[in-house]
Design a protein around this motif. Sequence first.
Motif, PDB file in Angstrom:
ATOM      1  N   PRO A 215       4.782 117.438  30.632  1.00 41.23           N
ATOM      2  CA  PRO A 215       4.136 116.755  29.514  1.00 41.23           C
ATOM      3  C   PRO A 215       2.646 117.092  29.407  1.00 41.23           C
ATOM      4  O   PRO A 215       2.018 117.511  30.384  1.00 41.23           O
ATOM      5  CB  PRO A 215       4.337 115.272  29.825  1.00 41.23           C
ATOM      6  N   LEU A 216       2.094 116.886  28.234  1.00 46.94           N
ATOM      7  CA  LEU A 216       0.664 117.049  27.985  1.00 46.94           C
ATOM      8  C   LEU A 216      -0.132 116.083  28.852  1.00 46.94           C
ATOM      9  O   LEU A 216      -1.173 116.419  29.399  1.00 46.94           O
ATOM     10  CB  LEU A 216       0.384 116.789  26.496  1.00 46.94           C
ATOM     11  N   SER A 217       0.385 114.849  28.991  1.00 47.79           N
ATOM     12  CA  SER A 217      -0.243 113.849  29.857  1.00 47.79           C
ATOM     13  C   SER A 217       0.813 112.880  30.362  1.00 47.79           C
ATOM     14  O   SER A 217       1.875 112.734  29.762  1.00 47.79           O
ATOM     15  CB  SER A 217      -1.339 113.083  29.118  1.00 47.79           C
ATOM     16  N   ARG A 218       0.484 112.235  31.483  1.00 49.74           N
ATOM     17  CA  ARG A 218       1.318 111.172  32.064  1.00 49.74           C
ATOM     18  C   ARG A 218       0.396 110.005  32.353  1.00 49.74           C
ATOM     19  O   ARG A 218      -0.574 110.164  33.086  1.00 49.74           O
ATOM     20  CB  ARG A 218       1.937 111.601  33.388  1.00 49.74           C
TER      21      ARG A 218
ATOM     22  N   GLY B 266       3.226 117.488  22.871  1.00 54.34           N
ATOM     23  CA  GLY B 266       2.784 117.933  21.566  1.00 54.34           C
ATOM     24  C   GLY B 266       1.489 118.712  21.645  1.00 54.34           C
ATOM     25  O   GLY B 266       1.008 119.014  22.735  1.00 54.34           O
ATOM     26  N   PRO B 267       0.938 119.052  20.517  1.00 57.61           N
ATOM     27  CA  PRO B 267       1.552 118.819  19.199  1.00 57.61           C
ATOM     28  C   PRO B 267       2.665 119.823  18.914  1.00 57.61           C
ATOM     29  O   PRO B 267       2.589 120.976  19.290  1.00 57.61           O
ATOM     30  CB  PRO B 267       0.387 119.024  18.234  1.00 57.61           C
ATOM     31  N   ARG B 268       3.690 119.346  18.257  1.00 57.93           N
ATOM     32  CA  ARG B 268       4.787 120.178  17.761  1.00 57.93           C
ATOM     33  C   ARG B 268       4.886 119.919  16.263  1.00 57.93           C
ATOM     34  O   ARG B 268       5.213 118.808  15.859  1.00 57.93           O
ATOM     35  CB  ARG B 268       6.109 119.816  18.443  1.00 57.93           C
TER      36      ARG B 268
ATOM     37  N   LYS C 153      11.911 104.355  25.483  1.00 65.59           N
ATOM     38  CA  LYS C 153      11.325 104.349  24.147  1.00 65.59           C
ATOM     39  C   LYS C 153      10.786 105.730  23.812  1.00 65.59           C
ATOM     40  O   LYS C 153      10.173 106.383  24.645  1.00 65.59           O
ATOM     41  CB  LYS C 153      10.190 103.327  24.080  1.00 65.59           C
ATOM     42  N   ILE C 154      11.031 106.165  22.575  1.00 67.30           N
ATOM     43  CA  ILE C 154      10.514 107.429  22.057  1.00 67.30           C
ATOM     44  C   ILE C 154       9.752 107.118  20.778  1.00 67.30           C
ATOM     45  O   ILE C 154      10.317 106.522  19.863  1.00 67.30           O
ATOM     46  CB  ILE C 154      11.652 108.430  21.759  1.00 67.30           C
ATOM     47  N   GLU C 155       8.487 107.506  20.729  1.00 64.64           N
ATOM     48  CA  GLU C 155       7.686 107.315  19.525  1.00 64.64           C
ATOM     49  C   GLU C 155       7.084 108.651  19.113  1.00 64.64           C
ATOM     50  O   GLU C 155       6.661 109.427  19.967  1.00 64.64           O
ATOM     51  CB  GLU C 155       6.544 106.333  19.762  1.00 64.64           C
ATOM     52  N   SER C 156       7.043 108.891  17.822  1.00 66.90           N
ATOM     53  CA  SER C 156       6.424 110.102  17.267  1.00 66.90           C
ATOM     54  C   SER C 156       5.273 109.683  16.380  1.00 66.90           C
ATOM     55  O   SER C 156       5.379 108.717  15.621  1.00 66.90           O
ATOM     56  CB  SER C 156       7.439 110.904  16.457  1.00 66.90           C
ATOM     57  N   LYS C 157       4.197 110.447  16.482  1.00 71.02           N
ATOM     58  CA  LYS C 157       2.989 110.123  15.737  1.00 71.02           C
ATOM     59  C   LYS C 157       2.338 111.408  15.273  1.00 71.02           C
ATOM     60  O   LYS C 157       2.188 112.334  16.053  1.00 71.02           O
ATOM     61  CB  LYS C 157       2.053 109.342  16.655  1.00 71.02           C
TER      62      LYS C 157
END
Length: 96
Positions: free
Chosen positions: A42-45, A71-73, A89-93
């Motif tokens: 991941p980009l961050s944890r 991301g970003p994708r 939970k999965i959130e997209s922004k």
Amino acid sequence: MLGLSFLLLTGPVSSASTLRCGSDLVSLDDHTGEVQNKCGEPLSRDFIGYRVIVGYYGERSEVQIEEWAYGPRNGMYNYLRFEGNRLVKIESKRGN
């Protein structure tokens, strides 16, 4: 904390029960290892804290809560929340 600050500064959020990573799909209840194998590092944890679980007979246990960012994708950032190494939970922004 950087990841949480970034989350607050970006656009609207949408929730989903699956996330496509290349040709793979991750779903709610997947293990952290499965997600990392399919989506990569991941980009961050961010460590969020702990949640206390109370069992049927009153026994208590703690599970760790983490949030991973990808991301970003295509202009989207995806935030995955894990409780006890399970995706909950999965959130997209959309990024600014």
